[in-house]
Design an enzyme around this catalytic site. Structure first.
Site, short mmCIF file in Angstrom:
data_model
loop_
_atom_site.label_atom_id
_atom_site.label_comp_id
_atom_site.label_asym_id
_atom_site.label_seq_id
_atom_site.Cartn_x
_atom_site.Cartn_y
_atom_site.Cartn_z
N TYR A 178 0.82 -1.21 0.00
CA TYR A 178 0.00 0.00 0.00
C TYR A 178 0.86 1.26 0.00
CZ TYR A 178 -4.10 -2.88 1.11
OH TYR A 178 -5.11 -3.81 1.08
N LYS A 193 2.74 -15.51 2.75
CA LYS A 193 2.78 -16.26 1.49
C LYS A 193 4.26 -16.57 1.21
CE LYS A 193 0.49 -17.99 -2.05
NZ LYS A 193 -0.37 -19.17 -1.88
N ASP A 232 -3.81 -18.12 1.64
CA ASP A 232 -4.93 -18.79 1.00
C ASP A 232 -5.54 -19.86 1.91
OD1 ASP A 232 -2.51 -20.05 0.72
OD2 ASP A 232 -2.79 -20.63 -1.37
N ASP A 242 -5.70 -6.57 5.78
CA ASP A 242 -6.87 -5.86 5.27
C ASP A 242 -7.93 -6.85 4.82
OD1 ASP A 242 -8.60 -3.98 4.27
OD2 ASP A 242 -7.28 -3.27 2.69
N ASP A 272 -11.54 -8.31 7.12
CA ASP A 272 -12.88 -8.13 6.58
C ASP A 272 -13.60 -9.48 6.46
OD1 ASP A 272 -12.55 -5.45 6.48
OD2 ASP A 272 -12.76 -5.24 4.32
#
Length: 372
Positions: A142, A189, A221, A245, A249
């Site tokens: 980001y 990851k 994942d 993030d 959610d």
């Protein structure tokens, strides 16, 4: 205690839910004899419309001169739907996090027993779920360098992390786990990304300093699947900015509504508290937004300042509202209660707990307020 609190309502339902959090803090003032000074300031699309800047210098100055920041929400469809917009509301939030050094985002996820049937997941899967997500907030993709070629056909976003950025939030996660169920799960990851391999290396080394804490690892994942299959396995989740993030959610669905999840963004010198839901522009001004996440964010603010008894009073008042079904329509489609009523109810039950533990069922059924 005297506290100076910056109020950044932002866009959409942000100002509405923030107003309910302020009511609860004012009830805490009365009940516990504190004094809070509130300083409103512009941020997001509202700030762009009025000043051309999603984070005006005046707003940043107010935040830096406050003891804490209480944040609403930002975002507006006119920017979301315009890929060519050069100035966006989200830029204000990202800059605010960077300027205040808010490197750690803390998101508690807890299932309320009386709302367990509101979740889309089965009762036996989510029963007893109670975990906290520690998301790194000022590094990663980001904030990395962004490129677009002259033709606008090739783009790139740089994901970069330093050992220092990883280390400081990892220590916070391990310290939190010491006071919980003593388990940290790093989500990364590492089978693909070099930044994730650095995360795993640094966190593994830090974990050796906390021998009482169990440390395990999940690829993002797999973690996304486990969040649905067996969320009760998690205690403290540690992860980078982008993965956090997304995962947080997803986690909000477990509770039955994103309108229940609060968060704290903390750094060395400053702290900001906000609901994790977005600006929900479709609900603006309709008195239907769930204010509980904003109210719980105010409770986290009090905890951060060492006012634990005061924070507990808010938690109890929220629990009381939920148990008595004084909730908005996202949690109960048949609810007659709006944003303002739920906020008033919770605020008043902080001041007079006994009155609100012995409710007039007829008034509640009619949606009548007993609030003075």
């Amino acid at each position: 205690m005297n506290l100076k609190i910056a109020l950044l309502g932002g866009d959409g339902i942000g100002p509405e839910v923030l107003a309910q959090a302020v009511k609860c803090l004012q009830s805490v003032e009365v009940t516990f004899n504190h004094h809070f000074t509130f300083s409103p300031a512009l941020v997001g699309a509202t700030a762009i419309d009025q000043t051309g800047n999603p984070l005006p210098d005046e707003t940043l100055e107010i935040c830096k001169n406050s003891d804490a920041v209480l944040f609403g929400a930002i975002g507006d469809p006119k920017y979301d739907n315009d890929p060519n917009a050069k100035v966006r509301p989200e830029q204000g939030l990202l800059r605010l996090r960077k300027e205040l050094g808010l490197f750690s985002n803390v998101r508690p996820v807890r299932v309320y027993p009386s709302l367990i049937d509101r979740s889309p997941l089965k009762k036996e899967i989510i029963s007893g779920v109670d975990f906290t997500i520690y998301r790194e907030l000022t590094g990663g993709i980001y904030f990395g360098e962004k490129k677009l070629n002259e033709k606008g056909t090739i783009a790139s976003d740089l994901c970069e992390y330093s050992e220092k950025e990883i280390s400081r939030i990892a220590h916070l996660a391990f310290k939190a786990a010491k006071n919980r169920r003593k388990k940290v799960t790093l989500i990364d990851k590492a089978n693909v990304l070099e930044t994730s391999r650095l995360w795993r290396k640094v966190v593994t080394r830090i974990g050796e300093s906390y021998p009482e804490i169990e440390l395990d690892f999940l690829f993002v994942d797999n973690a996304a699947m486990q969040m649905i299959l067996n969320p009760a396995q998690f205690d403290v989740i540690l992860t980078n900015n982008m993965f956090g993030d997304i995962i947080s959610d997803e986690a909000s669905v477990i509770t039955g509504s994103i309108g229940l999840l609060a968060s704290a963004s903390v750094g060395t010198d400053f702290a900001m508290f906000e609901p994790i839901h977005g600006s929900y522009p479709q609900a603006t001004g309709l008195d239907i937004a769930n204010p509980i996440a904003a109210i719980l964010s105010a409770a986290m603010l009090l905890e951060h300042r060492g006012l634990n008894e005061e924070a507990q009073a808010i938690y109890m008042a929220v629990e009381n509202a939920i148990v008595n079904n004084v909730i908005t329509s996202d949690l109960n489609p048949d609810s007659r209660f709006g944003t303002d009523y739920v906020g008033n109810y919770i605020a008043n039950s902080i001041v007079d707990t006994d009155e609100y533990l012995h409710l007039n069922d007829e008034n509640i059924g009619l949606g009548k307020s007993t609030i003075i």
